[in-house]
Design an enzyme around this catalytic site. Structure first.
Site, short mmCIF file in Angstrom:
data_model
loop_
_atom_site.label_atom_id
_atom_site.label_comp_id
_atom_site.label_asym_id
_atom_site.label_seq_id
_atom_site.Cartn_x
_atom_site.Cartn_y
_atom_site.Cartn_z
N SER A 1 -29.35 -22.02 -37.22
CA SER A 1 -29.99 -22.82 -38.27
C SER A 1 -30.40 -24.17 -37.68
CB SER A 1 -28.99 -23.07 -39.41
OG SER A 1 -29.40 -24.19 -40.17
N HIS B 1 -32.87 -19.14 -38.14
CA HIS B 1 -32.54 -19.31 -39.56
C HIS B 1 -33.17 -20.60 -40.07
CE1 HIS B 1 -29.83 -18.55 -43.03
NE2 HIS B 1 -29.68 -19.87 -43.08
N ASP C 1 -33.62 -23.04 -43.22
CA ASP C 1 -33.02 -23.40 -44.50
C ASP C 1 -33.98 -24.21 -45.36
OD1 ASP C 1 -30.26 -22.38 -44.47
OD2 ASP C 1 -30.03 -23.68 -42.71
N MET D 1 -34.70 -25.98 -48.85
CA MET D 1 -33.97 -26.54 -49.99
C MET D 1 -34.93 -27.29 -50.91
SD MET D 1 -30.66 -28.04 -48.10
CE MET D 1 -29.74 -27.08 -46.91
N HIS E 1 -34.06 -18.71 -45.42
CA HIS E 1 -33.04 -18.79 -46.48
C HIS E 1 -33.52 -19.76 -47.56
CE1 HIS E 1 -28.60 -20.19 -47.41
NE2 HIS E 1 -29.16 -19.56 -48.42
N MET F 1 -33.06 -21.74 -50.63
CA MET F 1 -32.14 -22.34 -51.61
C MET F 1 -33.00 -23.02 -52.65
SD MET F 1 -29.33 -23.61 -48.84
CE MET F 1 -30.44 -23.36 -47.47
N MET G 1 -22.37 -16.75 -48.40
CA MET G 1 -22.19 -18.16 -48.01
C MET G 1 -20.71 -18.43 -47.77
SD MET G 1 -25.17 -19.54 -47.85
CE MET G 1 -24.54 -21.18 -47.39
N ASP H 1 -22.88 -17.57 -43.38
CA ASP H 1 -23.58 -18.84 -43.16
C ASP H 1 -22.72 -19.99 -43.65
OD1 ASP H 1 -25.41 -20.92 -42.95
OD2 ASP H 1 -26.81 -20.11 -44.44
C1 DX5 Z 1 -26.15 -24.62 -45.68
C2 DX5 Z 1 -27.14 -23.84 -44.86
C3 DX5 Z 1 -26.62 -23.44 -43.54
C4 DX5 Z 1 -26.15 -24.57 -42.68
C5 DX5 Z 1 -25.34 -24.08 -41.55
O1 DX5 Z 1 -26.63 -24.78 -46.96
O2 DX5 Z 1 -27.52 -22.66 -45.54
O3 DX5 Z 1 -27.54 -22.59 -42.87
O4 DX5 Z 1 -27.21 -25.34 -42.19
O5 DX5 Z 1 -24.89 -25.17 -40.82
P1 DX5 Z 1 -23.44 -25.24 -40.18
O6 DX5 Z 1 -23.37 -24.12 -39.17
O7 DX5 Z 1 -23.39 -26.58 -39.60
O8 DX5 Z 1 -22.44 -25.02 -41.29
ZN ZN Z 2 -28.67 -21.11 -44.47
#
Ligand code: DX5
Ligand code: ZN
Length: 216
Positions: A6, A31, A33, A35, A64, A66, A135, A173
């Site tokens: 990620s 990956h 992310d 948001m 991913h 969110m 998660m 994750d």
């Molecule tokens: C959290 C994300 C993850 C996160 C993982 O909401 O979905 O992908 O960035 O980061 P680490 O490995 O630092 O927990």
């Molecule tokens: Zn993620």
């Protein structure tokens, strides 16, 4: 085990270099992310950034989402070059319809569940998705501690995938490092998302290899 780094904790002022870093680490996918500031209390990036990244690498883009209403932007993420489009089961879009939309665009659908959502909630979708993400932190931020109490949930989903002889990937994750990856693999996960542990690692290639060498 496969590893999907990620970039959430990377240096965004050097994004292109960070993508090359992930590629050269030998990781299996990337990956991303996304948001929206509504579904989770944080904002990251969206389709225009992913589209630019698509020009830099051939890695599989594991996106991913969110987002509260992912269905509104499925077309945009598909156009931007996402390969796996992953929506949360707890979002406000119609889940089944959104999965069909993703399939219709020739992409691989996936579903994610937050820590409070039980394993059984994903069972009705297992025939349609290519991956399930459990998660192991509350979504929204990198660098949080791994929730080991999610492992019975991972095990229950693994059991159901195997019982039905499905080829669904099972991803974890949040808070994954070389130790927690072993714990997750023992429970039945076969893809690890790794953010801060990789970007803070003194030897990223070795970390990637160690995680890939985990058998379950
Ligand atoms: C959290 C994300 C993850 C996160 C993982 O909401 O979905 O992908 O960035 O980061 P680490 O490995 O630092 O927990
Ligand atoms: Zn993620």
């Amino acid at each position: 085990m496969k590893i999907s780094p990620s970039i959430l904790t990377c240096d965004f002022s050097r994004l292109a270099d960070e993508i090359k870093f992930v590629e050269q680490s030998g990781a299996d996918m990337l990956h991303l992310d996304v948001m929206d500031g509504v579904f989770v209390p944080n904002l990251s990036f969206g389709p225009p950034v992913i589209k630019r990244l698509r020009g830099l690498t051939n890695m599989c883009f594991d996106v991913h989402l969110m987002m509260q209403y992912p269905d509104r932007l499925i077309g945009a993420f598909a156009d931007a070059g996402a390969d796996i489009i992953n929506i949360h089961l707890e979002c406000s879009s119609p889940v089944e319809k959104t999965i069909d939309h993703i399939i219709g665009l020739g992409k691989t659908p996936a579903i994610t569940i937050k820590p409070a959502t039980p394993a059984e909630a994903v069972f009705p979708y297992l025939d349609k998705v290519g991956m399930v993400l459990v998660m192991t932190v509350e979504p929204g931020f990198g660098g949080q501690a791994f929730m080991a109490d999610m492992m019975p949930k991972v095990a229950a989903i693994r059991k159901e995938i195997d019982r039905r002889s499905l080829k669904v990937m099972l991803q974890v994750d949040g808070g994954i490092n070389e130790d927690t990856a072993v714990t997750a693999a023992k429970a039945g996960a076969d893809v690890a998302v790794v953010g801060s542990a990789l970007f803070n690692s003194p030897n990223p290639k070795e970390l990637v290899k160690k995680i890939q060498d985990i058998t379950f």
